[in-house]
Motif scaffolding. Structure first.
Motif, PDB file in Angstrom:
ATOM      1  N   LEU A 180       0.835  -1.199   0.000  1.00  0.00           N
ATOM      2  CA  LEU A 180       0.000   0.000   0.000  1.00  0.00           C
ATOM      3  C   LEU A 180       0.872   1.253   0.000  1.00  0.00           C
ATOM      4  O   LEU A 180       0.600   2.190  -0.756  1.00  0.00           O
ATOM      5  N   ALA A 181       1.904   1.257   0.818  1.00  0.00           N
ATOM      6  CA  ALA A 181       2.808   2.419   0.856  1.00  0.00           C
ATOM      7  C   ALA A 181       3.385   2.687  -0.527  1.00  0.00           C
ATOM      8  O   ALA A 181       3.374   3.826  -1.011  1.00  0.00           O
ATOM      9  N   ASP A 182       3.850   1.644  -1.179  1.00  0.00           N
ATOM     10  CA  ASP A 182       4.437   1.783  -2.512  1.00  0.00           C
ATOM     11  C   ASP A 182       3.408   2.292  -3.518  1.00  0.00           C
ATOM     12  O   ASP A 182       3.692   3.195  -4.313  1.00  0.00           O
ATOM     13  N   CYS A 183       2.190   1.746  -3.470  1.00  0.00           N
ATOM     14  CA  CYS A 183       1.132   2.174  -4.399  1.00  0.00           C
ATOM     15  C   CYS A 183       0.752   3.636  -4.177  1.00  0.00           C
ATOM     16  O   CYS A 183       0.567   4.388  -5.138  1.00  0.00           O
ATOM     17  N   LEU A 184       0.638   4.054  -2.922  1.00  0.00           N
ATOM     18  CA  LEU A 184       0.284   5.443  -2.624  1.00  0.00           C
ATOM     19  C   LEU A 184       1.369   6.406  -3.082  1.00  0.00           C
ATOM     20  O   LEU A 184       1.084   7.449  -3.674  1.00  0.00           O
ATOM     21  N   VAL A 185       2.623   6.049  -2.817  1.00  0.00           N
ATOM     22  CA  VAL A 185       3.748   6.909  -3.240  1.00  0.00           C
ATOM     23  C   VAL A 185       3.786   7.016  -4.756  1.00  0.00           C
ATOM     24  O   VAL A 185       3.924   8.115  -5.312  1.00  0.00           O
ATOM     25  N   GLU A 186       3.662   5.905  -5.445  1.00  0.00           N
ATOM     26  CA  GLU A 186       3.704   5.931  -6.910  1.00  0.00           C
ATOM     27  C   GLU A 186       2.535   6.706  -7.505  1.00  0.00           C
ATOM     28  O   GLU A 186       2.690   7.420  -8.490  1.00  0.00           O
ATOM     29  N   ALA A 187       1.343   6.575  -6.890  1.00  0.00           N
ATOM     30  CA  ALA A 187       0.174   7.316  -7.381  1.00  0.00           C
ATOM     31  C   ALA A 187       0.396   8.822  -7.234  1.00  0.00           C
ATOM     32  O   ALA A 187       0.082   9.592  -8.154  1.00  0.00           O
ATOM     33  N   ALA A 188       0.929   9.252  -6.106  1.00  0.00           N
ATOM     34  CA  ALA A 188       1.181  10.683  -5.888  1.00  0.00           C
ATOM     35  C   ALA A 188       2.261  11.197  -6.839  1.00  0.00           C
ATOM     36  O   ALA A 188       2.131  12.272  -7.434  1.00  0.00           O
ATOM     37  N   ARG A 189       3.317  10.424  -7.010  1.00  0.00           N
ATOM     38  CA  ARG A 189       4.406  10.841  -7.911  1.00  0.00           C
ATOM     39  C   ARG A 189       3.909  10.934  -9.353  1.00  0.00           C
ATOM     40  O   ARG A 189       4.319  11.815 -10.103  1.00  0.00           O
ATOM     41  N   ALA A 190       3.021  10.004  -9.745  1.00  0.00           N
ATOM     42  CA  ALA A 190       2.482  10.025 -11.109  1.00  0.00           C
ATOM     43  C   ALA A 190       1.679  11.296 -11.366  1.00  0.00           C
ATOM     44  O   ALA A 190       1.572  11.737 -12.508  1.00  0.00           O
ATOM     45  N   LYS A 191       1.137  11.885 -10.314  1.00  0.00           N
ATOM     46  CA  LYS A 191       0.402  13.145 -10.440  1.00  0.00           C
ATOM     47  C   LYS A 191       1.316  14.358 -10.264  1.00  0.00           C
ATOM     48  O   LYS A 191       0.837  15.483 -10.270  1.00  0.00           O
ATOM     49  N   GLY A 228      -0.628  10.948  23.168  1.00  0.00           N
ATOM     50  CA  GLY A 228      -1.447  12.099  23.498  1.00  0.00           C
ATOM     51  C   GLY A 228      -1.874  12.945  22.314  1.00  0.00           C
ATOM     52  O   GLY A 228      -2.520  13.975  22.489  1.00  0.00           O
ATOM     53  N   VAL A 229      -1.538  12.535  21.093  1.00  0.00           N
ATOM     54  CA  VAL A 229      -1.910  13.276  19.886  1.00  0.00           C
ATOM     55  C   VAL A 229      -2.945  12.452  19.124  1.00  0.00           C
ATOM     56  O   VAL A 229      -2.721  11.277  18.838  1.00  0.00           O
ATOM     57  N   THR A 230      -4.068  13.073  18.808  1.00  0.00           N
ATOM     58  CA  THR A 230      -5.136  12.403  18.064  1.00  0.00           C
ATOM     59  C   THR A 230      -5.005  12.708  16.580  1.00  0.00           C
ATOM     60  O   THR A 230      -4.797  13.859  16.199  1.00  0.00           O
ATOM     61  N   VAL A 231      -5.097  11.663  15.764  1.00  0.00           N
ATOM     62  CA  VAL A 231      -5.033  11.821  14.305  1.00  0.00           C
ATOM     63  C   VAL A 231      -6.236  11.109  13.671  1.00  0.00           C
ATOM     64  O   VAL A 231      -6.737  10.125  14.211  1.00  0.00           O
ATOM     65  N   PRO A 232      -6.694  11.604  12.514  1.00  0.00           N
ATOM     66  CA  PRO A 232      -7.771  10.913  11.803  1.00  0.00           C
ATOM     67  C   PRO A 232      -7.330   9.503  11.396  1.00  0.00           C
ATOM     68  O   PRO A 232      -6.154   9.273  11.114  1.00  0.00           O
ATOM     69  N   ARG A 233      -8.292   8.571  11.376  1.00  0.00           N
ATOM     70  CA  ARG A 233      -7.991   7.175  11.019  1.00  0.00           C
ATOM     71  C   ARG A 233      -9.023   6.669  10.030  1.00  0.00           C
ATOM     72  O   ARG A 233     -10.202   6.982  10.139  1.00  0.00           O
ATOM     73  N   ILE A 234      -8.544   5.889   9.068  1.00  0.00           N
ATOM     74  CA  ILE A 234      -9.438   5.198   8.147  1.00  0.00           C
ATOM     75  C   ILE A 234      -9.120   3.706   8.193  1.00  0.00           C
ATOM     76  O   ILE A 234      -8.019   3.304   8.588  1.00  0.00           O
ATOM     77  N   PHE A 235     -10.082   2.906   7.810  1.00  0.00           N
ATOM     78  CA  PHE A 235      -9.917   1.459   7.749  1.00  0.00           C
ATOM     79  C   PHE A 235      -9.895   1.032   6.288  1.00  0.00           C
ATOM     80  O   PHE A 235     -10.687   1.523   5.484  1.00  0.00           O
ATOM     81  N   LEU A 236      -8.975   0.127   5.963  1.00  0.00           N
ATOM     82  CA  LEU A 236      -8.794  -0.331   4.589  1.00  0.00           C
ATOM     83  C   LEU A 236      -8.824  -1.853   4.556  1.00  0.00           C
ATOM     84  O   LEU A 236      -8.292  -2.503   5.455  1.00  0.00           O
ATOM     85  N   PRO A 237      -9.384  -2.444   3.498  1.00  0.00           N
ATOM     86  CA  PRO A 237      -9.410  -3.899   3.408  1.00  0.00           C
ATOM     87  C   PRO A 237      -8.035  -4.452   3.017  1.00  0.00           C
ATOM     88  O   PRO A 237      -7.480  -4.095   1.983  1.00  0.00           O
ATOM     89  N   ALA A 238      -7.491  -5.291   3.881  1.00  0.00           N
ATOM     90  CA  ALA A 238      -6.190  -5.906   3.616  1.00  0.00           C
ATOM     91  C   ALA A 238      -6.259  -6.731   2.333  1.00  0.00           C
ATOM     92  O   ALA A 238      -7.232  -7.436   2.079  1.00  0.00           O
ATOM     93  N   GLY A 239      -5.243  -6.592   1.510  1.00  0.00           N
ATOM     94  CA  GLY A 239      -5.143  -7.393   0.297  1.00  0.00           C
ATOM     95  C   GLY A 239      -5.992  -6.912  -0.868  1.00  0.00           C
ATOM     96  O   GLY A 239      -6.025  -7.563  -1.898  1.00  0.00           O
ATOM     97  N   GLU A 240      -6.681  -5.800  -0.723  1.00  0.00           N
ATOM     98  CA  GLU A 240      -7.514  -5.275  -1.801  1.00  0.00           C
ATOM     99  C   GLU A 240      -7.031  -3.864  -2.137  1.00  0.00           C
ATOM    100  O   GLU A 240      -7.653  -2.871  -1.762  1.00  0.00           O
ATOM    101  N   MET A 241      -5.920  -3.788  -2.871  1.00  0.00           N
ATOM    102  CA  MET A 241      -5.244  -2.515  -3.085  1.00  0.00           C
ATOM    103  C   MET A 241      -6.064  -1.480  -3.840  1.00  0.00           C
ATOM    104  O   MET A 241      -6.016  -0.302  -3.515  1.00  0.00           O
ATOM    105  N   SER A 242      -6.843  -1.887  -4.835  1.00  0.00           N
ATOM    106  CA  SER A 242      -7.603  -0.878  -5.568  1.00  0.00           C
ATOM    107  C   SER A 242      -8.652  -0.233  -4.667  1.00  0.00           C
ATOM    108  O   SER A 242      -8.861   0.987  -4.711  1.00  0.00           O
ATOM    109  N   VAL A 243      -9.298  -1.023  -3.815  1.00  0.00           N
ATOM    110  CA  VAL A 243     -10.276  -0.481  -2.874  1.00  0.00           C
ATOM    111  C   VAL A 243      -9.561   0.355  -1.813  1.00  0.00           C
ATOM    112  O   VAL A 243     -10.032   1.432  -1.439  1.00  0.00           O
ATOM    113  N   ALA A 244      -8.417  -0.118  -1.343  1.00  0.00           N
ATOM    114  CA  ALA A 244      -7.649   0.622  -0.338  1.00  0.00           C
ATOM    115  C   ALA A 244      -7.215   1.985  -0.873  1.00  0.00           C
ATOM    116  O   ALA A 244      -7.271   2.992  -0.158  1.00  0.00           O
ATOM    117  N   LEU A 245      -6.795   2.036  -2.131  1.00  0.00           N
ATOM    118  CA  LEU A 245      -6.417   3.319  -2.738  1.00  0.00           C
ATOM    119  C   LEU A 245      -7.620   4.254  -2.823  1.00  0.00           C
ATOM    120  O   LEU A 245      -7.517   5.449  -2.534  1.00  0.00           O
TER     121      LEU A 245
END
Length: 168
Positions: free
Chosen positions: A29-40, A133-150
């Motif tokens: 997922l990390a690799d896919c997200l980085v590549e998607a951002a770089r492609a843009k 002590g720091v709150t950050v937004p969180r999302i849930f992603l389906p493991a193994g389903e990269m297109s949906v996770a993206l």
């Protein structure tokens, strides 16, 4: 300082933690997200793979790679590889609060979970996580389903950071 089992990426100025069990697809997922951002045409980089050190400073949560894993990334089916651009030339900041390694301010967290336990409409309280002590937004992603996770990551970034570019 807290050392957690998670990866971390930078999408422009936004640090994104990626948690999940072993084999859930954190590195992919990390690799896919980085590549998607770089492609843009946006700056994007893997900050940490598998283990991430966190520190709270001035109300912000900062993340960096653990020393033994800095500059390395696991590639499924290939093993541990040296990341390109991991030679110190990046847009990430060096912060004395950590160990001098490149770090990023964590702005969102992704939890990779089995798709059969994912909630279609999660309650609002589950859409945040707290570290040191720091709150950050969180999302849930389906493991193994990269297109949906993206897709969910894209919409999570739009929801929590509506004035940011579409990195993904």
């Amino acid at each position: 300082m807290e050392n957690i089992h998670a990866g971390c990426i930078a999408l422009g100025p936004l640090g994104v933690l990626i948690r999940g069990s072993s084999g859930a697809g954190k590195s992919t997922l990390a690799d896919c997200l980085v590549e998607a951002a770089r492609a843009k045409g946006y700056f994007a980089e893997v900050v940490a793979d598998d283990r991430t050190e966190l520190v709270s400073r001035g109300g912000s949560l900062l993340a960096q790679a653990t020393a033994p894993l800095a500059g390395l990334q696991e590639v499924y089916g290939l093993g541990i590889c040296q990341r390109s651009g991991a030679d110190g030339a990046s847009g990430l900041s060096a912060d004395a609060a950590l160990t001098g390694e490149r770090c990023v301010r964590v702005r969102m967290m992704c939890d990779l979970i089995p798709s059969d336990v994912m909630e279609r409409l999660p309650d609002c309280e589950s859409l945040s996580a707290e570290f040191l002590g720091v709150t950050v937004p969180r999302i849930f992603l389906p493991a193994g389903e990269m297109s949906v996770a993206l897709q969910i990551t894209r919409w999570g970034l739009r929801r929590f950071f509506p004035n940011s570019p579409d990195y993904v």
